[in-house]
Motif scaffolding. Structure first.
Motif, mmCIF file in Angstrom:
data_model
loop_
_atom_site.group_PDB
_atom_site.id
_atom_site.type_symbol
_atom_site.label_atom_id
_atom_site.label_comp_id
_atom_site.label_asym_id
_atom_site.label_seq_id
_atom_site.Cartn_x
_atom_site.Cartn_y
_atom_site.Cartn_z
ATOM 1 N N GLU A 23 -24.185 -31.145 49.124
ATOM 2 C CA GLU A 23 -24.445 -30.319 47.941
ATOM 3 C C GLU A 23 -25.303 -29.087 48.222
ATOM 4 O O GLU A 23 -25.020 -28.003 47.722
ATOM 5 C CB GLU A 23 -25.153 -31.171 46.878
ATOM 6 C CG GLU A 23 -25.096 -30.602 45.494
ATOM 7 C CD GLU A 23 -23.909 -31.086 44.690
ATOM 8 O OE1 GLU A 23 -23.585 -30.465 43.664
ATOM 9 O OE2 GLU A 23 -23.309 -32.094 45.092
ATOM 10 N N GLY A 27 -23.939 -25.511 49.211
ATOM 11 C CA GLY A 27 -22.861 -24.933 48.423
ATOM 12 C C GLY A 27 -23.257 -23.786 47.523
ATOM 13 O O GLY A 27 -22.426 -23.238 46.796
ATOM 14 N N THR A 38 -24.991 -23.557 44.767
ATOM 15 C CA THR A 38 -25.050 -23.720 43.313
ATOM 16 C C THR A 38 -26.495 -23.952 42.874
ATOM 17 O O THR A 38 -26.777 -23.960 41.674
ATOM 18 C CB THR A 38 -24.192 -24.916 42.851
ATOM 19 O OG1 THR A 38 -24.590 -26.082 43.573
ATOM 20 C CG2 THR A 38 -22.719 -24.642 43.066
ATOM 21 N N ASP A 86 -16.140 -28.416 40.852
ATOM 22 C CA ASP A 86 -17.540 -27.994 40.756
ATOM 23 C C ASP A 86 -18.188 -28.524 39.487
ATOM 24 O O ASP A 86 -19.328 -29.005 39.500
ATOM 25 C CB ASP A 86 -17.635 -26.468 40.761
ATOM 26 C CG ASP A 86 -17.294 -25.839 42.098
ATOM 27 O OD1 ASP A 86 -17.247 -26.565 43.106
ATOM 28 O OD2 ASP A 86 -17.066 -24.615 42.125
ATOM 29 N N ARG A 146 -19.401 -30.602 46.697
ATOM 30 C CA ARG A 146 -19.205 -29.155 46.695
ATOM 31 C C ARG A 146 -19.082 -28.553 48.094
ATOM 32 O O ARG A 146 -18.170 -27.760 48.361
ATOM 33 C CB ARG A 146 -20.356 -28.503 45.920
ATOM 34 C CG ARG A 146 -20.576 -27.018 46.131
ATOM 35 C CD ARG A 146 -19.616 -26.134 45.402
ATOM 36 N NE ARG A 146 -20.016 -24.726 45.563
ATOM 37 C CZ ARG A 146 -19.286 -23.692 45.238
ATOM 38 N NH1 ARG A 146 -18.089 -23.870 44.712
ATOM 39 N NH2 ARG A 146 -19.716 -22.459 45.416
ATOM 40 N N ASP A 163 -15.834 -29.488 49.735
ATOM 41 C CA ASP A 163 -14.728 -28.835 49.033
ATOM 42 C C ASP A 163 -14.552 -27.402 49.520
ATOM 43 O O ASP A 163 -13.432 -26.921 49.710
ATOM 44 C CB ASP A 163 -14.963 -28.843 47.522
ATOM 45 C CG ASP A 163 -14.841 -30.227 46.900
ATOM 46 O OD1 ASP A 163 -14.333 -31.145 47.574
ATOM 47 O OD2 ASP A 163 -15.270 -30.398 45.742
#
Length: 546
Positions: free
Chosen positions: A72, A75, A77, A466, A475, A478
């Motif tokens: 995570e 990624g 975010t 997402d 994430r 991916d």
């Protein structure tokens, strides 16, 4: 479904099983171990079952925080710099994708080999000993053990590429010299093939037993099917560099294998009608969507500090915060000072959710700084808490005890969308299955997805994943697996990024940072084992000295 009494039994058994395991360290977490007590252990099925419970306890300890760290943080975010409560992120280097040989942000293969040692030990016992087991029971335990080994190595492969393949227990019965423990990295292709062989061994064993796992808190045939689909989807689409034998994407052939695995899962489970229930106490052990999860008891304080990092801290009220409607708030989630807020999702990511998408409110509690503005008067600093990790309040005490979900049916549906897109089929129906649940009564033609080009579909599936799997460790992988129009990884695509501040570029720059799709290993690891080499294409201390 599992009831509360059974949950308590599971929790107690895991704690009882944990002491059965042996400490390991050094290069691959493999050091001489005193197995003298093991002669009295592998004597009956109850002991085998206890060892199996211990393997699940190890799985849990590996992934309470590590699924977030490895899957995570990179990624983009998560918020960069100072968060809404004035703290800095505990993963700031990873969020900025600043990793190197001298600063790899993890060590000793992230601890995977200590867990693999125990899985290998169980496999050896099941294959060559444990004569008291009938074939039915033996195959049940083999299905679990081979599934876990494939799962661990798949995480290693996606993180590091080719890795040492330790498939036996070398360190039994007394001392052993250090050179006997040296083990070079296998090639990327050989590593992936071993992962495929192990998941197939798991499914073969599960197919030869009529024993089934008592709940989704145990590895199962369905978990192995989900893993197989994920492995072959990765194999179909991701090139893994290697100085000897890289892995070249298998394309349509691998996609069809992934599709076949998922066909045994599709229809067997269903989406929980209320998305938020998946992450609440009433949903634990009591829904038809989760395929594999790790159970946490409210009294296990070992997990407390990780989950605290996603919630506002005790000085929240002093920061003059307001809710989305502009109302003053002090402790809206009744956390009683249990938050730390070292990790926070960025405003650009959170606000990418449509307000009619019910997942937004189920995933985040949003707030704003007072005096600088509100949503109706832009300018207020956005903040959020991660509700999937909330846990529960009981008798005036807050407990961080969410299930850690590894596989759920929504993942099967969206993997099928990705497979259909790769095969030139219609992926829209799968995306819309997820959106219908996400929007509930708000679902209409305006949010219904229509099949587009390969690249348009790929990006739409990524964006859906997402929103669906925030915080579930998906994430980063991916981004590496999913494609742009040129079949390149979306980690190099600006369209896949949630830009913050004045950012304009992709998550990684393809020209200068392509090697960072994998992680480096630390220098000390290579110093202790002369057989080991740095992850392919990484700048090394030797390079710098030239």
């Amino acid at each position: 479904m599992i009831n509360n009494k059974m949950k308590k039994i599971l929790y107690t058994l895991c704690l009882m099983a944990a002491p059965l395991f042996f400490q390991a360290c050094d290069n691959l977490d493999l050091s001489p171990i005193d197995y003298s007590g093991s002669e009295n252990f592998w004597q009956n099925e109850a002991q085998v079952n206890s060892f199996m419970l211990g393997l699940h306890n190890h799985l849990r300890s590996q992934f309470v925080a590590d699924a977030f760290k490895l899957g995570e943080t990179r990624g983009e975010t998560l918020k960069k710099g100072t968060n809404s409560c004035g703290s800095s992120s505990s993963y700031s280097n990873l969020i900025a994708n600043e990793i190197s040989e001298s600063n790899p942000q993890t060590s000793n293969w992230n601890g995977f080999y200590g867990k693999l040692l125990q899985v290998n030990h169980m496999i050896e016992q099941l294959e060559g000993a444990c004569t008291f087991l009938d074939d039915n029971s033996r195959n049940y335990y083999k299905g679990i053990a081979y599934g876990l080994r494939s799962y661990y190595y798949f995480w290693l492969y996606r993180t590091y590429g080719g890795v040492p393949l330790e498939l036996t227990v070398k360190v039994t019965n007394g001392s052993i010299s250090a050179p006997d423990l040296y083990l070079k990295r296998a090639t990327a292709e050989a590593t992936l093939q071993q992962i495929k062989d192990d998941v197939e061994a798991s499914l073969t064993a599960f197919g030869q037993t009529n024993k089934t796992t008592p709940s989704y808190y145990f590895w199962s045939k369905s978990a192995s099917l989900m893993l197989k689909a994920e492995i072959y989807l990765w194999s179909a689409k991701v090139k893994t560099d290697d100085p000897e034998t890289p892995h070249t994407p298998g394309g349509v052939a691998d996609l069809n294998i992934a599709k076949s695995a998922l066909s045994e899962v599709i229809g067997k489970y269903s989406l929980e009608s209320d998305f938020s229930k998946l992450f609440k106490e009433e949903g634990k052990g009591n829904n038809n969507e989760v395929i594999l999860a790790l159970y946490l008891d409210k009294d296990e304080y070992v997990n407390r500090n990780h989950f605290r990092t996603f919630f506002y801290h005790m000085n929240f009220a002093g920061n003059n915060q307001v809710d989305a409607d502009g109302n003053d708030i002090t402790d809206p989630l009744d956390l009683k000072g249990e938050g730390l807020l070292y990790n926070e999702w960025s405003e650009s990511f959170v606000t990418s959710f449509d307000k009619k998408d019910l997942r937004r409110a189920a995933t985040f509690y949003e707030y704003y700084s007072k005096g600088d503005g509100t949503p109706d008067n832009p300018g207020g600093k956005h903040g959020c808490a991660m509700l999937k990790y909330f846990g529960q309040n009981v008798d005036g005490t807050h407990y961080f005890d969410p299930d850690i979900i590894l596989y759920r049916y929504a993942d099967a549906i969206l993997m099928m969308a990705e497979i259909e897109n790769g095969l030139g089929g219609d992926c829209a129906k799968y995306i819309n299955d997820i959106r219908q649940r996400a929007y509930g009564a708000n679902y209409d033609a305006a949010v219904t997805y229509a099949n587009g080009t390969y690249a348009e579909n790929e990006l739409a599936i990524l964006k859906e994943r997402d929103k669906e799997f925030v915080g579930e460790g998906k994430r980063w992988f991916d981004l590496l697996r999913m494609h742009d129009a040129n079949k390149g990884p979306l980690v190099f695509s600006v369209e896949a990024a949630y830009l913050q501040g004045d950012e304009t570029g992709a998550i990684l720059d393809k020209a200068t940072e392509s090697y960072r799709v994998l992680w480096p290993i630390e220098r000390s690891l290579m110093s202790n084992d002369p057989e080991l080499e740095q992850t392919v294409n990484y700048p090394t201390a030797t390079d710098s000295a030239k």
